[in-house]
Motif scaffolding. Structure first.
Motif, PDB file in Angstrom:
ATOM      1  N   ARG A 211      29.767 -28.242   1.197  1.00 63.09           N
ATOM      2  CA  ARG A 211      29.850 -28.130  -0.263  1.00 63.09           C
ATOM      3  C   ARG A 211      31.096 -27.356  -0.673  1.00 63.09           C
ATOM      4  O   ARG A 211      31.801 -27.737  -1.612  1.00 63.09           O
ATOM      5  CB  ARG A 211      28.586 -27.468  -0.816  1.00 63.09           C
ATOM      6  CG  ARG A 211      27.344 -28.338  -0.705  1.00 63.09           C
ATOM      7  CD  ARG A 211      26.199 -27.786  -1.520  1.00 63.09           C
ATOM      8  NE  ARG A 211      26.509 -27.758  -2.946  1.00 63.09           N
ATOM      9  CZ  ARG A 211      25.698 -27.256  -3.875  1.00 63.09           C
ATOM     10  NH1 ARG A 211      24.537 -26.728  -3.518  1.00 63.09           N
ATOM     11  NH2 ARG A 211      26.040 -27.270  -5.146  1.00 63.09           N
ATOM     12  N   PHE A 212      31.385 -26.268   0.034  1.00 68.34           N
ATOM     13  CA  PHE A 212      32.629 -25.540  -0.227  1.00 68.34           C
ATOM     14  C   PHE A 212      33.829 -26.447   0.061  1.00 68.34           C
ATOM     15  O   PHE A 212      34.823 -26.440  -0.671  1.00 68.34           O
ATOM     16  CB  PHE A 212      32.714 -24.277   0.629  1.00 68.34           C
ATOM     17  CG  PHE A 212      31.961 -23.104   0.074  1.00 68.34           C
ATOM     18  CD1 PHE A 212      32.318 -22.537  -1.142  1.00 68.34           C
ATOM     19  CD2 PHE A 212      30.890 -22.556   0.772  1.00 68.34           C
ATOM     20  CE1 PHE A 212      31.632 -21.457  -1.657  1.00 68.34           C
ATOM     21  CE2 PHE A 212      30.192 -21.467   0.260  1.00 68.34           C
ATOM     22  CZ  PHE A 212      30.555 -20.916  -0.965  1.00 68.34           C
ATOM     23  N   ALA A 213      33.751 -27.225   1.144  1.00 68.41           N
ATOM     24  CA  ALA A 213      34.845 -28.132   1.483  1.00 68.41           C
ATOM     25  C   ALA A 213      35.079 -29.144   0.373  1.00 68.41           C
ATOM     26  O   ALA A 213      36.238 -29.494   0.069  1.00 68.41           O
ATOM     27  CB  ALA A 213      34.546 -28.844   2.800  1.00 68.41           C
ATOM     28  N   GLY A 214      34.005 -29.618  -0.239  1.00 63.16           N
ATOM     29  CA  GLY A 214      34.146 -30.568  -1.342  1.00 63.16           C
ATOM     30  C   GLY A 214      34.907 -29.973  -2.511  1.00 63.16           C
ATOM     31  O   GLY A 214      35.772 -30.635  -3.114  1.00 63.16           O
ATOM     32  N   VAL A 215      34.596 -28.716  -2.850  1.00 66.27           N
ATOM     33  CA  VAL A 215      35.325 -28.041  -3.936  1.00 66.27           C
ATOM     34  C   VAL A 215      36.801 -27.907  -3.563  1.00 66.27           C
ATOM     35  O   VAL A 215      37.695 -28.130  -4.397  1.00 66.27           O
ATOM     36  CB  VAL A 215      34.705 -26.654  -4.207  1.00 66.27           C
ATOM     37  CG1 VAL A 215      35.521 -25.905  -5.269  1.00 66.27           C
ATOM     38  CG2 VAL A 215      33.259 -26.794  -4.671  1.00 66.27           C
ATOM     39  N   ILE A 216      37.071 -27.553  -2.306  1.00 65.98           N
ATOM     40  CA  ILE A 216      38.453 -27.382  -1.854  1.00 65.98           C
ATOM     41  C   ILE A 216      39.209 -28.710  -1.914  1.00 65.98           C
ATOM     42  O   ILE A 216      40.355 -28.772  -2.377  1.00 65.98           O
ATOM     43  CB  ILE A 216      38.483 -26.787  -0.436  1.00 65.98           C
ATOM     44  CG1 ILE A 216      37.950 -25.340  -0.462  1.00 65.98           C
ATOM     45  CG2 ILE A 216      39.897 -26.798   0.140  1.00 65.98           C
ATOM     46  CD1 ILE A 216      37.707 -24.743   0.915  1.00 65.98           C
ATOM     47  N   ILE A 217      38.585 -29.793  -1.468  1.00 63.57           N
ATOM     48  CA  ILE A 217      39.228 -31.112  -1.516  1.00 63.57           C
ATOM     49  C   ILE A 217      39.583 -31.489  -2.950  1.00 63.57           C
ATOM     50  O   ILE A 217      40.703 -31.936  -3.242  1.00 63.57           O
ATOM     51  CB  ILE A 217      38.311 -32.180  -0.886  1.00 63.57           C
ATOM     52  CG1 ILE A 217      38.204 -31.975   0.625  1.00 63.57           C
ATOM     53  CG2 ILE A 217      38.829 -33.587  -1.194  1.00 63.57           C
ATOM     54  CD1 ILE A 217      37.123 -32.788   1.278  1.00 63.57           C
TER      55      ILE A 217
END
Length: 424
Positions: free
Chosen positions: A351-357
């Motif tokens: 989920r954090f990775a999605g925000v970063i992407i």
């Protein structure tokens, strides 16, 4: 000149010493393997003896008790980490020290993957060691942190010491959490992963000049005093005690005593201690989910949303009242339950990775590897709970800014925004 008989005696003694050390190391390696697979509870004399094809009486010649063997496994790993920290310290400046240390870590991970290097013990169960073993391991652990802190230069002012302390904790936790997610990468990708991980340590994830956007959770209204307490109160109390004293130290009696309720109240909510640990992790993940949801609802850029979620969770960790569950408790769980907890952790990392992407796409977050950066964020948040006393000394708001700035703009001296400013 030594006689031939004397020379033979010395060679025989050296041979016996070498055999003793080799067998002792073999037992330590077996203990490390079992602790990593099954946790400290799952490492017994019986399964160590079976793994090395030795009877338990022979094993007791080297280690009289299980706790002594576990202590030796932790001390072996801490000693190897300390050696890497000392070698990195020989480099001329902070960036080179940090870079060389990470290179040594990945070389060790590569060697363990290929079987060319001895296994290292996951340190999550160290807090469950009985005394005096726990104190000895903790002292070496603290010396490792002090060595890392010194990488970043002399701390002539309290502010410098505060920042360097936070940097050291983030580095160590990032490395300790590394084996959990590095197992998903092929050994051929290790060089790339190392570079990408160092990028985040060096420059952070936010473009230069980007300010943190702070968010706090609303304080819950204290419940009216009553004879019994709800499950959330049990989980908050249990999380605090397990984080502080380990699985053994957080007995059901102590949790009930802290809440001033009967022991039977515990068993009304939960069947046993493993269920308690699982429930504490679940409460922690619900807190992370809430932070991401509230941060997203507030709008703004993806960096705004990410920094809101991070500052809110760091503040939760520093406050001490209802912290997230420390991953040290993983070592107490059976393997199946441990897998469930790590799977949940990976879901939130994604989920954090999605925000970063999305932030990279819109330009509010630097081009970093989102999967690696998100795991580093999870490790950073996990570590924050160990810095409650540090945060109290520094001041809660300032401590949150310092800590979040490391992820935002990197940990090298001069990388942080002035005073760790928040956006208006």
């Amino acid at each position: 000149m030594l006689t031939k008989t004397a020379m033979t005696a010395i060679e025989t003694t050296d041979s016996k010493t070498a055999k003793f050390i080799a067998r002792r190391n073999r037992l330590i390696d077996a203990a490390a393997t079992l602790i990593n697979q099954h946790g400290l509870k799952g490492m017994t004399f019986a399964n160590v003896a079976e793994l090395v094809d030795m009877n338990q009486n022979s094993l007791a010649y080297y280690f009289k008790r299980k706790e002594m063997l576990a202590h030796a496994a932790y001390m072996e790993t801490l000693g190897r980490i300390a050696d890497k920290v000392a070698e990195a310290a020989t480099r001329p400046e902070p960036r080179a020290r940090l870079n060389h240390y990470l290179h040594l870590v990945f070389a060790a991970q590569r060697g363990m993957r290929t079987g060319e290097e001895r296994p290292m013990t996951v340190l999550t169960g160290m807090s469950s060691l009985p005394e005096p073993y726990r104190a000895e391991a903790t002292e070496l652990y603290q010396s490792v942190l002090r060595g890392m802190r010194d990488w970043f230069g002399p701390a002539t002012q309290p502010e410098d010491l505060a920042v360097n302390t936070a940097r050291a904790h983030v580095v160590l936790e990032g490395v300790l959490w590394l084996p959990v997610w590095l197992r998903f990468y092929a050994i051929e990708d290790f060089d790339r992963v190392e570079r990408r991980m160092f990028e985040v340590w060096e420059r952070g994830v936010a473009p230069a000049g980007s300010a943190l956007v702070h968010m706090s959770f609303a304080r819950a209204t204290p419940p009216e005093p009553r004879q019994e307490v709800d499950i959330d109160a049990f989980l908050r109390a249990a999380t605090r005690l397990i984080n502080r004293d380990g699985y053994r130290g957080a007995s059901v009696d102590r949790i009930a005593a802290e809440l001033r309720v009967t022991k039977g109240s515990f068993y009304h909510h939960l069947e046993g201690k493993d269920d308690l640990v699982l429930a504490c992790f679940q409460r922690s993940y619900e807190t992370i989910a809430r932070a991401l949801s509230d941060a997203g609802a507030a709008g703004g850029t993806m960096w705004d949303r990410l920094s809101r979620a991070l500052t809110a969770l760091i503040e939760v960790q520093f406050s001490g009242d209802a912290p997230l569950m420390r991953t040290t408790a993983l070592a107490t769980l059976p393997a199946t339950h441990r897998g469930e907890v790590i799977s949940q952790s990976n879901i939130f990392a994604l989920r954090f990775a999605g925000v970063i992407i999305d932030g990279i796409s819109e330009g509010s977050i630097r081009p970093v590897d989102p999967l690696i950066a998100s795991q580093m964020a999870m490790a950073m948040l996990n570590r924050a709970v160990d810095l409650q006393e540090w945060a109290t000394r520094v001041g809660p708001a300032r401590a949150t800014a310092i800590y979040a700035e490391i992820f935002a703009h990197g940990m090298l001296p001069g990388a942080q925004s002035p005073a760790g400013a928040y956006a208006a």
